[in-house]
Each structure stands twice: as C-alpha cells, then as structure tokens.
Scaffold this active site. Structure first.
Site, short mmCIF file in Angstrom:
data_model
loop_
_atom_site.label_atom_id
_atom_site.label_comp_id
_atom_site.label_asym_id
_atom_site.label_seq_id
_atom_site.Cartn_x
_atom_site.Cartn_y
_atom_site.Cartn_z
N ARG A 90 -4.67 -10.03 -14.02
CA ARG A 90 -5.01 -11.39 -13.63
C ARG A 90 -6.46 -11.57 -13.16
NH1 ARG A 90 -0.34 -12.59 -9.59
NH2 ARG A 90 -0.14 -10.33 -9.66
N GLY A 96 8.44 -7.81 -0.98
CA GLY A 96 9.67 -7.12 -0.60
C GLY A 96 10.13 -7.61 0.76
C1 UD1 Z 1 4.55 -3.95 -3.43
C2 UD1 Z 1 5.82 -3.60 -2.67
C3 UD1 Z 1 6.36 -4.87 -2.01
C4 UD1 Z 1 5.33 -5.47 -1.10
C5 UD1 Z 1 4.04 -5.71 -1.86
C6 UD1 Z 1 2.94 -6.11 -0.92
C7 UD1 Z 1 6.85 -1.76 -3.88
C8 UD1 Z 1 7.91 -1.35 -4.80
N1 UD1 Z 1 6.79 -3.04 -3.58
O1 UD1 Z 1 4.93 -4.83 -4.48
O2 UD1 Z 1 7.52 -4.55 -1.26
O3 UD1 Z 1 5.80 -6.65 -0.54
O4 UD1 Z 1 3.60 -4.52 -2.54
O5 UD1 Z 1 1.81 -6.48 -1.63
O6 UD1 Z 1 6.10 -0.92 -3.41
N2 UD1 Z 1 0.23 0.82 -8.22
C9 UD1 Z 1 -0.08 2.04 -8.76
N3 UD1 Z 1 0.78 2.60 -9.64
C10 UD1 Z 1 1.94 2.00 -10.02
C11 UD1 Z 1 2.25 0.76 -9.46
C12 UD1 Z 1 1.38 0.20 -8.55
O7 UD1 Z 1 -1.11 2.61 -8.45
O8 UD1 Z 1 2.65 2.58 -10.82
C13 UD1 Z 1 -0.68 0.22 -7.26
C14 UD1 Z 1 -1.22 -1.13 -7.74
O9 UD1 Z 1 -2.45 -0.93 -8.43
C15 UD1 Z 1 -1.40 -1.89 -6.45
C16 UD1 Z 1 -0.33 -1.32 -5.54
O10 UD1 Z 1 0.04 -0.08 -6.09
O11 UD1 Z 1 -2.65 -1.63 -5.85
C17 UD1 Z 1 0.88 -2.22 -5.39
O12 UD1 Z 1 1.48 -2.42 -6.64
P1 UD1 Z 1 2.04 -3.81 -7.08
O13 UD1 Z 1 2.50 -3.72 -8.44
O14 UD1 Z 1 1.05 -4.88 -6.75
O15 UD1 Z 1 3.29 -3.95 -6.09
P2 UD1 Z 1 4.00 -5.29 -5.70
O16 UD1 Z 1 4.91 -5.67 -6.79
O17 UD1 Z 1 3.03 -6.27 -5.24
#
Ligand code: UD1
Ligand code: MG
Length: 464
Positions: free
Chosen positions: A28, A154
């Site tokens: 985005r 979450g």
């Molecule tokens: C996550 C939380 C959610 C919380 C929210 C707050 C989980 C499962 N959920 O959701 O409870 O309310 O953050 O913002 O943790 N990332 C990686 N590798 C991956 C996936 C994500 O490095 O495989 C990194 C992303 O780049 C990002 C962060 O982790 O910086 C969070 O990932 P994102 O997909 O934004 O999680 P949310 O769905 O927002």
C-alpha cells in the site's frame, strides 16, 4: 553490606535481544522503496526502532528481512554495522518471522522483545515497562492499546474472573463477541527468551490467514501455566505505517515529540509548529530557533546559538554563540566555530568558518577555510569548481575580503590581507598584502555632459 550491592550491575541486568520484523511487502505504500526504508525525521522507520532498542542497551538486535531483502540489508548495515539480519523467505506470518531468529538468539536470554519495522514510534519507557512486567512474573508481555476503531487489530481476550490475558484473537478469526473487545494488540511483545524456541515450535497455521501467528504464544504459554500480562500505551505510539497518509501522520507525531524534546532541553522555538527536525538533530542550551527552520540530517548545535527564520541546515556543526540566517543555507561539512556569523542568503558547504568570522550577506563559501575574525564581504563567491574538480580556498585570520569578490580556487589568502572590493583573485595573496584583482578605474572629465548633448541631438534629428 547487602549481597546485591557487591555484584556488578552489568551481571545483574537481565539480558535481552530485540527482534525487528521487516520482511513484509508494504504494497500500500505504492513504492519501489521497501516500506521500512521510508523515512520519518530523515531516518528510515526501521532505523527508529533500531535506535530505540540500542538506547535501551539491547545485547543483540536481529532484523528479519524478506521482501527486497538485499536493499533492506544494505540500508541496515549503513545504519548500524553491528546489526544482524535473518532472512524470512517466504513470509508465513509474524510467528514464522520470529522463528527465523531462533538460531541466532541462543537460549540464555532473559527477554526477547519483538517489534515491527513499520511501527517506529514506540517509546523506550514502554519497552522498559514491558520488561518490568517480565520481572514481575509474566512469561509473555503484550503491548495493548484502545484504538478509536479496533478494525483489523488482534483483540486481547481476558479471563472474566481474574482479568488475566488468556488469548489474542486476530480480527479475521474473531467471534462477534470478541470483536466487541476494545483492548487491542499493538504488536510489540516481550517474551521469555529461555522458553521462546519451545513455544514457537508449537505454532500452527490453522487459522483464517493460514499464517503462523506470533500472537498464539499467549495461549501456548497459558497451556503450560505460564501467565501473560498486558502493558497499555497510547494509540500514537503504536501507529503503524501502511500508506503515505499514515507515513505523514507518523511524521507529524515524531515532529511534535522532537519539538517538545527540544524545548524541554532548553531551546526556545518561537513557532514550534514550523520547525522541522531530523531524528539526529542535537541542540544545546539557550538555543533560539526562529520560525520556519529546517534541520536536515546531521546537525549539531552548541549552546547560545541563534538560528534565524527560514534557514536550512544539514550535516553541519554550529559552535556556541554562533548566529545563522535569516535565509541561510548550511550544507554538509559546514562548521561554524565559536561566535561565527552567517547572514542572509549565504550558502556554506564543506567549509569551516573560524571563531568570530563573519559571512553576512549573499555569499557562497564552499570547500574553504576561513580564519578567525575574518570578514567576508557581501557577494563573495568561492569559485570552487572548474567543471571537473573541486578546489580549496584558504583564508587566513583577520582577513578583510571586500564585497563582490570572486576567489578562484585553489587560492590562499594570508593572514591580515585586504582584498579590494570587486576583485577576481586567482593568485595567492601574501599576509598583510593589499590585493586588487580588477581593472583600474579611469575618468574623463566633462565627457558625460558632451555625450549627453550628442545623444540629445541624435534623437531630435531622428524625429524631424
Ligand atoms: C499484527 C498482529 C495483530 C496486531 C497488529 C498490530 C499478528 C498475527 N497479528 O497484525 O494482532 O493487532 O499486528 O499492528 O501478529 N511481517 C514479517 N513477516 C511476516 C509477516 C509480517 O516480517 O511473515 C512483519 C510485517 O512486515 C510487519 C509486521 O510483521 O512489519 C506485522 O505484520 P502485519 O502483517 O502488518 O500484521 P497485522 O496483520 O497488522
Ligand atoms: Mg500491520
């Protein structure tokens, strides 16, 4: 003497590592630049998180990279040569991301703090509170907040009787009843470093997103009888950045904090909302900043400095009692020594302006040294570039450079020399010499009057 006081504080300090998740795609942002490398206060977002954990004294920092991994790694190395990275490929969720760090973490850490690279505004005090909650007995500490719109965050599920945190449910997987919970997961977690690897190995991707959720650790720890706790913070701390509008909002929050910090540190900002700071700006005491000043990266300002309106500074150092602007531009490598003055419409680049020296009006001073107490007249230009190479201009102490002088580098001006206004100086000037670098003025008496008569006659003849 008590037993505690004989031990060194270092040995007592619980050891901790930070794991910063930065592997996500960031679609985005609509950008060729990976999301975590977009800047706030001229520092990439991931750099803000790295800086914060470094200030807290993290024993180890591991950044999880994935999308555009090489570019992110390169930038991280530039920010901190010691920082370690781990590759997550493919990206199967936040729990899977932390799993990639396990081999580098070892099993002797007290706390592992997990942060997100796109959530740059967490305060160090908040992390300290979370680590304290670990000392108070929680195996998992979650950063909670109450957002205006809980949306896709979450939800933190607590036990009705005890109020203890029992589970985090992702919005995608939540029941209607759970979606009504206001307390949400901010994303940061502080985990028992000795149990973490075991807990992570129990994660499954059996959920709506088909991902390994880090958030499941609350329930996994609970099943072993290890309690979880929540530390609550303000929404502005956990604001994540997913698009450019959110980036500008985070920038606004950062700038507000930087302005308050500058003022509490002893600087007067006459119109704080108009002053732009970088993450690394350093201001001394009794600094006065007039309206509309921009601090680019790498600015260090000493005590009792006045920076007047509409000045733009980057990569420069201002010693105490210096004065800059209005409308001054200090570029990388500008160094003003004690009491030096740089006035309006003056640009300084890669040049030292000696103690008490003055460059007050309409000048360009680049690749130069100006000695103490020298006065550089209005409109003086160092001609430092010949189209191929840059050359140095050395100006001694107590030199007087007359207005509208071109100093054609390389050139050296000795101490106490005096350069006549309007000179083009291409040869070295000796100490105490008076130098002229311009055509000698000549004068023809009455010639203006004669010329006027001749021209008036020519005009009359043309009309008739
Ligand atoms: C996550 C939380 C959610 C919380 C929210 C707050 C989980 C499962 N959920 O959701 O409870 O309310 O953050 O913002 O943790 N990332 C990686 N590798 C991956 C996936 C994500 O490095 O495989 C990194 C992303 O780049 C990002 C962060 O982790 O910086 C969070 O990932 P994102 O997909 O934004 O999680 P949310 O769905 O927002
Ligand atoms: Mg997110």
């Amino acid at each position: 003497m008590s037993k505690e006081s004989t031990r060194s504080p270092e040995a007592d300090d619980p050891r901790f590592a930070a794991v910063i998740l930065a592997a996500g795609r960031g679609t985005r942002m609509r950008s060729d630049l990976p999301k975590v490398l977009h800047s706030i206060g001229n520092l990439p977002m991931v750099g803000h998180v790295m800086r914060m954990v470094a200030a807290l004294g993290a024993d180890k920092t591991i950044i999880i990279v994935g999308h555009e991994a090489e570019q992110v790694r390169g930038a991280i190395r530039g920010l901190d040569a010691q920082a370690q990275t781990a590759l997550q490929e493919p990206q199967l969720g936040t729990g899977h991301a932390v799993q990639q760090a396990v081999p580098m973490l070892g099993d002797d850490l007290d706390d592992v703090v997990v942060l997100f690279g796109d959530t740059p505004l967490i305060r160090p005090e908040t992390i300290a509170n979370m680590r304290q909650a670990r000392r108070d007995g929680a195996g998992v500490v979650v950063l909670g907040f109450e957002p205006e719109t809980p949306g896709r965050y979450g939800r933190l599920v607590t036990d009705v009787q005890t109020g203890a945190l029992t589970q985090i449910v992702e919005a995608k997987d939540a029941s209607e009843e759970q979606l009504a919970i206001r307390l949400c997961n901010g994303g940061v977690m502080c985990l028992d470093g000795r149990r973490l690897a075991g807990w992570l190995s129990q994660l499954s991707a059996d959920n709506a997103a088909g991902e390994y959720y880090l958030t499941d650790l609350v329930a996994i720890a609970g099943a072993q009888g290890v309690p979880s706790a929540v530390v609550v913070c303000d929404e502005d701390e956990v604001q994540g950045v997913n698009n450019r509008a959110e980036l500008s909002h985070a920038e606004e929050t950062f700038q507000e904090r930087a302005r308050v910090a500058a003022m509490l540190g002893g600087a007067t900002l006459q119109a704080p909302d108009t002053v732009y700071f970088s993450a690394d700006t350093v201001l001394g005491r009794d600094v006065i900043v007039e309206p509309n000043v921009v601090f680019g990266p790498g600015v260090v300002v000493g005590d009792k400095v006045t920076i007047r309106a509409f000045s733009h500074l980057e990569g420069c150092a201002l010693a105490s009692h210096t004065q800059v602007g209005p409308y001054a531009r200090l570029r990388p490598g500008a160094a003003l020594e004690e009491g030096a003055r740089v006035g309006n419409f003056v640009e300084i680049k890669n040049a030292a302006i000696g103690a008490g020296a003055k460059v007050n009006h309409l000048s360009y001073i680049g690749d130069a040294q100006v000695g103490a107490r020298s006065n550089i007249g209005a409109g003086t230009i160092t001609c430092n570039y010949d189209g191929y190479l840059k050359h140095q201009t050395q100006i001694g102490e107590d030199v007087f450079v007359g207005s509208n002088t071109s100093l054609i580098a390389p050139v050296t001006i000795g101490d106490r020399a005096n350069i006549a206004a309007g000179s083009a100086i291409s040869q070295d000037v000796a100490a105490d010499a008076l130098a002229f670098g311009r055509a000698r003025q000549s004068q023809l008496p009455q010639r203006a009057a004669d010329l006027r008569k001749a021209l008036e006659k020519a005009k009359r003849d043309r009309k008739s």
